[in-house]
Design an enzyme around this catalytic site. Structure first.
Site, short mmCIF file in Angstrom:
data_model
loop_
_atom_site.label_atom_id
_atom_site.label_comp_id
_atom_site.label_asym_id
_atom_site.label_seq_id
_atom_site.Cartn_x
_atom_site.Cartn_y
_atom_site.Cartn_z
N GLY A 10 -22.57 59.64 68.93
CA GLY A 10 -21.66 58.71 69.59
C GLY A 10 -22.19 57.29 69.59
O GLY A 10 -23.28 57.01 69.08
N GLY A 13 -25.44 57.06 71.69
CA GLY A 13 -26.49 57.85 71.03
C GLY A 13 -27.04 57.14 69.81
O GLY A 13 -28.26 57.02 69.63
N TYR A 139 -10.66 63.16 83.24
CA TYR A 139 -12.00 62.69 82.90
C TYR A 139 -12.75 62.25 84.16
O TYR A 139 -13.91 62.60 84.38
CB TYR A 139 -11.88 61.51 81.93
CG TYR A 139 -13.17 60.86 81.52
CD1 TYR A 139 -13.58 59.66 82.11
CD2 TYR A 139 -13.98 61.43 80.54
CE1 TYR A 139 -14.76 59.05 81.73
CE2 TYR A 139 -15.17 60.81 80.15
CZ TYR A 139 -15.55 59.62 80.75
OH TYR A 139 -16.72 59.00 80.38
O1 GFB Z 1 -10.40 50.45 76.89
P1 GFB Z 1 -9.09 50.93 77.41
O2 GFB Z 1 -8.26 51.79 76.52
O3 GFB Z 1 -9.30 51.81 78.71
O4 GFB Z 1 -8.28 49.63 77.84
P2 GFB Z 1 -9.30 51.51 80.27
C1 GFB Z 1 -6.93 49.74 78.18
C2 GFB Z 1 -6.37 48.37 78.55
O5 GFB Z 1 -6.27 47.56 77.36
C3 GFB Z 1 -4.95 48.53 79.08
C4 GFB Z 1 -4.88 47.31 77.07
O6 GFB Z 1 -4.66 47.47 79.95
C5 GFB Z 1 -4.13 48.42 77.81
O7 GFB Z 1 -2.79 48.03 78.07
N1 GFB Z 1 -4.69 47.37 75.61
C6 GFB Z 1 -4.08 46.41 74.87
C7 GFB Z 1 -5.08 48.36 74.79
N2 GFB Z 1 -4.03 46.78 73.58
C8 GFB Z 1 -4.66 48.00 73.51
C9 GFB Z 1 -4.97 48.87 72.42
O8 GFB Z 1 -4.63 48.63 71.25
N3 GFB Z 1 -5.66 50.01 72.71
C10 GFB Z 1 -6.05 50.30 73.99
N4 GFB Z 1 -6.75 51.43 74.21
N5 GFB Z 1 -5.76 49.50 75.07
C11 GFB Z 1 -10.73 53.65 80.27
C12 GFB Z 1 -10.62 55.10 80.66
O9 GFB Z 1 -9.68 52.94 80.87
O10 GFB Z 1 -11.94 53.11 80.77
C13 GFB Z 1 -11.73 55.87 80.02
O11 GFB Z 1 -9.35 55.59 80.25
C14 GFB Z 1 -13.07 55.18 80.09
O12 GFB Z 1 -11.79 57.13 80.65
C15 GFB Z 1 -13.02 53.66 80.08
O13 GFB Z 1 -13.80 55.64 81.15
C16 GFB Z 1 -14.28 53.04 80.66
O14 GFB Z 1 -10.34 50.53 80.62
O15 GFB Z 1 -7.92 51.23 80.74
#
Ligand code: GFB
Length: 318
Positions: A10, A13, A139
């Site tokens: 990962g 890692g 999670y």
């Molecule tokens: O990193 P992310 O997916 O996780 O970020 P979280 C999500 C945020 O980014 C939301 C915006 O506000 C989304 O609307 N965003 C904008 C996007 N464009 C994108 C995109 O293309 N992809 C993604 N993924 N988001 C995570 C947890 O929450 O935090 C996990 O779900 C983990 O379990 C992590 O622990 C630390 O920060 O929202």
């Protein structure tokens, strides 16, 4: 010391592998399911885990392995992410107890904290105060159970299981699959392909939520320094982050500068979830133990990540 690092393939890692030369007096063994060798242990299989650890005589453990992903993977897989992570964590902790591995690092996340806390910033004592955000409750609760288990073993068996709480991690070796990755790697991969095919660039949500960000290599150093500290850190839970907090829009703007794409041309798809709006955590305890830690600036972290992505197209985790 002989140190077992689960999740060797990962992002964290691989980052620890990069800095191992700074800790040459120790032997690091990286478990990696993507290899077909003696260290490709299926952590979901209890008998396989207990059998493997009984033959190794590890002194310490760094438990990184998890079924993990960004907001949209969590939204669509809460049940399996709870079940998989509960199994992985229980198997690894049982193996530690059975084989006298009495010191280790276990990884939580700022996203497991309450989504409506009594105050901001949230500190280490608030993890179980109220429910986490619904988007990743599977999670989050699996990690909260691991936290409780570490604390119970520390009390009952005088183990030194230390829980570290990173904020949103990013950096080289990340998962760049836009469907289940975190924000930055998903956008890097999508924007890179949009640029190649002269397509419209789209970001999800409103861009208004706030996030704290931690560069993978910085966290790898923190993990090793905490584990190998001279006994000053024994059974604490420590939030690991600097003082920065950004709106998602600012994060995307920094990325657009690094990738040399026009931020003004990016469209925001507000039909997609914003997830948790704010999950600000407190780094007071971290600063007490590491008053002089030098974090990588966010701009440089994003730049390093994009450069790594461009140089490693053939071996990306997609
Ligand atoms: O990193 P992310 O997916 O996780 O970020 P979280 C999500 C945020 O980014 C939301 C915006 O506000 C989304 O609307 N965003 C904008 C996007 N464009 C994108 C995109 O293309 N992809 C993604 N993924 N988001 C995570 C947890 O929450 O935090 C996990 O779900 C983990 O379990 C992590 O622990 C630390 O920060 O929202």
């Amino acid at each position: 010391m002989k140190i077992c690092c689960t999740g060797g393939n990962g992002m964290i890692g691989q980052s620890i592998k990069d800095i191992v030369p700074n800790y040459l007096e120790h032997e690091f063994i990286f478990l990696n399911r993507s290899l077909n060798n003696e260290y490709s242990v299926n952590l979901l299989d209890r008998s396989e885990v207990l059998d493997f650890f009984s033959k190794q005589q590890f002194d310490y453990i760094i438990h990184l392995a998890a079924d993990v992903g960004g907001l949209f993977k969590n939204l669509n897989n809460n049940a399996s992410m709870f079940s998989n992570n509960i199994k992985i964590n229980e198997n690894v902790l049982e193996a530690c107890i059975q084989n006298n591995i009495n010191r280790g690092i276990f990884i939580l996340s700022s996203c497991i904290f309450p989504c409506n806390p009594s105050m901001f910033p949230m500190n280490e004592s608030m993890i179980h105060e109220s429910p986490p955000h619904y988007s990743n409750e599977g999670y989050a609760y699996s990690k909260r159970m691991m936290h409780i288990q570490c604390q119970q073993y520390n009390k009952s068996f005088q183990t030194e299981f230390i829980c570290l709480v990173p904020v949103n991690l990013y950096g080289p070796y990340d998962n760049f699959n836009p469907e289940n990755s975190h924000l930055l790697p998903g956008l890097i991969h999508r924007f890179h392909n949009n640029k190649l095919h002269n397509e419209q660039m789209i970001a999800y949500g409103t861009g208004a939520p706030l996030r704290q960000m931690l560069y993978s290599i910085d966290f790898a150093k923190i993990i090793c320094d905490v584990l190998l500290s001279n006994g000053t850190i024994t059974n604490q839970t420590i939030i690991c982050c600097n003082d920065d907090e950004f709106e998602i829009k600012e994060i995307v703007k920094t990325l657009s500068n690094v990738m040399e794409v026009s931020y003004d041309n990016i469209i925001w798809d507000t039909n997609m979830s914003d997830g948790c709006l704010k999950k600000t955590v407190d780094n007071t305890l971290f600063k007490f133990y590491f008053p002089n830690f030098q974090f990588t600036s966010f701009y440089n972290g994003v730049k390093n990540t994009y450069e790594w992505y461009m140089l490693n197209q053939s071996r990306l985790r997609i």
